[in-house]
Scaffold this active site. Structure first.
Site, mmCIF file in Angstrom:
data_model
loop_
_atom_site.group_PDB
_atom_site.id
_atom_site.type_symbol
_atom_site.label_atom_id
_atom_site.label_comp_id
_atom_site.label_asym_id
_atom_site.label_seq_id
_atom_site.Cartn_x
_atom_site.Cartn_y
_atom_site.Cartn_z
ATOM 1 N N ASN A 133 0.882 -1.169 0.000
ATOM 2 C CA ASN A 133 0.000 0.000 0.000
ATOM 3 C C ASN A 133 0.921 1.221 0.000
ATOM 4 O O ASN A 133 1.462 1.604 1.024
ATOM 5 C CB ASN A 133 -0.886 -0.042 1.254
ATOM 6 C CG ASN A 133 -1.881 1.100 1.285
ATOM 7 O OD1 ASN A 133 -1.820 2.013 0.452
ATOM 8 N ND2 ASN A 133 -2.772 1.064 2.253
ATOM 9 N N ARG B 112 -12.816 14.845 7.709
ATOM 10 C CA ARG B 112 -13.626 15.199 6.528
ATOM 11 C C ARG B 112 -15.071 15.446 6.931
ATOM 12 O O ARG B 112 -15.619 14.728 7.776
ATOM 13 C CB ARG B 112 -13.603 14.074 5.484
ATOM 14 C CG ARG B 112 -12.263 13.836 4.882
ATOM 15 C CD ARG B 112 -12.352 12.804 3.760
ATOM 16 N NE ARG B 112 -11.072 12.167 3.565
ATOM 17 C CZ ARG B 112 -10.874 10.851 3.531
ATOM 18 N NH1 ARG B 112 -11.895 10.025 3.641
ATOM 19 N NH2 ARG B 112 -9.672 10.370 3.358
ATOM 20 N N HIS C 265 -13.176 2.213 -0.150
ATOM 21 C CA HIS C 265 -13.172 1.166 0.890
ATOM 22 C C HIS C 265 -13.760 -0.145 0.369
ATOM 23 O O HIS C 265 -14.207 -0.983 1.150
ATOM 24 C CB HIS C 265 -14.009 1.568 2.131
ATOM 25 C CG HIS C 265 -13.435 2.668 2.946
ATOM 26 N ND1 HIS C 265 -14.235 3.580 3.579
ATOM 27 C CD2 HIS C 265 -12.154 2.999 3.254
ATOM 28 C CE1 HIS C 265 -13.468 4.440 4.244
ATOM 29 N NE2 HIS C 265 -12.202 4.112 4.048
ATOM 30 N N ARG D 97 -2.491 -2.108 -3.542
ATOM 31 C CA ARG D 97 -3.721 -1.353 -3.345
ATOM 32 C C ARG D 97 -3.692 -0.148 -4.289
ATOM 33 O O ARG D 97 -2.740 0.623 -4.281
ATOM 34 C CB ARG D 97 -3.809 -0.871 -1.904
ATOM 35 C CG ARG D 97 -5.010 0.008 -1.705
ATOM 36 C CD ARG D 97 -5.033 0.617 -0.330
ATOM 37 N NE ARG D 97 -6.251 1.386 -0.179
ATOM 38 C CZ ARG D 97 -6.315 2.548 0.461
ATOM 39 N NH1 ARG D 97 -5.243 3.068 1.006
ATOM 40 N NH2 ARG D 97 -7.452 3.175 0.567
ATOM 41 N N GLU E 280 -7.924 -5.613 5.168
ATOM 42 C CA GLU E 280 -7.807 -5.251 3.756
ATOM 43 C C GLU E 280 -6.577 -5.887 3.112
ATOM 44 O O GLU E 280 -6.611 -6.265 1.945
ATOM 45 C CB GLU E 280 -7.742 -3.719 3.628
ATOM 46 C CG GLU E 280 -9.101 -3.092 3.892
ATOM 47 C CD GLU E 280 -9.055 -1.592 4.116
ATOM 48 O OE1 GLU E 280 -8.659 -1.171 5.220
ATOM 49 O OE2 GLU E 280 -9.399 -0.848 3.191
#
Ligand code: ADP
Length: 402
Positions: A7, A243, A182, A93, A386
């Site tokens: 990643n 956010r 996601h 990823r 993940e």
């Protein structure tokens, strides 16, 4: 069968090395502050006795290329691998796959060019992901590499849900639409929910809530994503660490006019200084929980707002799904913050969603259920993984292609 998962972020590289014969993690690490004077690599290897051994390397790592060299050296030094030839594949990823990628894809030059073409849709993420791919290919040219996209699981969302009500020509020319993110996590926990419930994924309707620093919710019908709260970018939807999630878009123009702030400044406020941080000054939910317990009114408000937004999405997605088998909580907050799970489900018994307070207080690293005895809808807490999902999808893609 060894699979390395990478990643690659703008100033960091996270990696995990799996033995996919038994899905164990052989080694993992995080290189941070690439490009700064003190970069830091923290690496863990599992030794033959099953114990974790740590290696920490600090010093100036100028760029991702040097970063990968260091990771290669540490992987060898720690005994995790002797040679890249031992790797059956590398899984990357990739944040944005646009409308082009519906599934994990074996990387070739055309795939690289397409990921590059998608940079305007994810200017912060895709360049770093791409750099990771290019440097990994340089370091291990003979090892097949697979791109696993955060957006791919949501490519099943129908057009009436992914289109925004803006002029058709803007959609066509600039691909302005909902993509969702996601996806790897939503798909992973959906599959885990099927295993937990002893049902096939295809037979299940789920609402999956990935609540971490970034947060999103997905409506999963017959095992497929049919809507999700993040949109063209990860800014839309739930209230997140920094956010804002959903706001009236006119606020952006109003703020520009009233404060003289430029476009980029407003974008930065909405992405980096809003959400939990904007409401109570802190973006870490654990700390917010403690502040709220101590009576801090802003922390309490942040929790109420987060739960209220989640509840609205649960209601909306329940309506869209028609019938619901399970609500699934995951991510750092979803897995650990019982007060957020309780608050989000409070008052939903008329929808068949009821949380048992005692079960909700269980702490476990494995999946567990928290619905009350009479609750027709299952409420599950499922740890996401993940990296493992990327490793599994890498193996499946290699099998399909080689
Ligand atoms: P990321 O999106 O960066 O992967 P995580 O999924 O790790 O983030 O989630 C991070 C969030 O989870 C933080 O807000 C953190 O405070 C929260 N969290 C982790 N553990 C707990 C806990 N025990 N109680 C409440 N919140 C927690």
């Amino acid at each position: 069968m060894k699979i390395l998962v990478i990643n690659s972020g703008s100033s960091s590289i996270k990696y995990q090395l799996f033995d996919m014969t038994d899905k164990t993690v052989l080694a993992s690490g995080l290189l941070q502050q690439i490009g700064e004077s003190q970069s830091r690599l923290t690496h863990h290897t599992r030794n033959p006795r099953g114990e974790l051994e740590e290696i920490v390397e600090t010093g100036h790592i100028a760029n991702h290329r040097q970063g990968f060299q260091l990771i290669g050296i540490v992987l060898q030094k720690s005994g995790a691998i002797d040679d890249t030839a031992e790797l059956s594949g590398i899984g990357h990823r990739v944040v944005h796959g646009g409308e082009e990628f519906h599934e994990p894809t074996l990387i070739n030059q055309k795939v690289i060019d397409t990921i590059r073409r998608l940079i305007p849709l994810a200017p912060l993420h895709n360049p770093a992901n791409l750099l990771g791919i290019e440097v990994a290919i340089e370091s291990a040219a003979a090892v097949p590499q697979v791109a696993v996209f955060d957006t791919a699981f949501h490519q099943s969302i129908p057009i009436h849900a992914f289109r925004y009500a803006i002029p058709q020509d803007l959609y066509e020319a600039h691909r302005v639409r909902r993509y969702g993110f996601h996806g790897t996590s939503h798909f992973y926990v959906a599959k885990q929910a099927a295993t937990f419930l002893n049902r096939s994924l295809k037979s299940l309707n789920l609402i999956t809530l990935h609540l971490g620093n970034g947060a999103s919710v997905a409506a999963v019908k017959d095992g497929k994503s049919i809507d999700t709260s993040m949109g063209m970018t990860p800014l839309e939807g739930l209230i997140m660490g920094t956010r804002s999630g959903d706001i009236d878009p006119a606020i952006i123009f109003y703020l520009g006019r009233q404060t003289g702030l430029g476009r980029d400044q407003v974008e930065s406020i909405l992405n980096k200084h809003s959400g939990l941080k904007g409401i109570c000054g802190v973006n870490d939910m654990r700390e917010i929980g403690e502040l709220a317990q101590a009576g801090n009114a802003q922390a309490r408000l942040a929790i109420e707002m987060v739960c209220y937004r989640i509840k609205k999405y649960i209601g909306a997605y329940y309506a869209v799904l028609g019938q619901l088998d399970a609500l699934v909580f995951t991510g750092g907050i979803g897995e650990n913050a019982s007060f957020i799970r309780a608050g989000s489900c409070q008052g939903l018994s008329h929808l068949g969603i009821e949380v048992d307070p005692e079960k909700n207080n269980i702490r476990s690293k494995a999946a567990f259920e928290i619905q009350s005895e009479d609750s027709p809808v299952n409420v599950l807490v499922i740890p996401t993984n993940e990296e493992l999902e990327i490793a599994e999808e890498t193996v499946a893609t290699l099998k399909r292609n080689l």
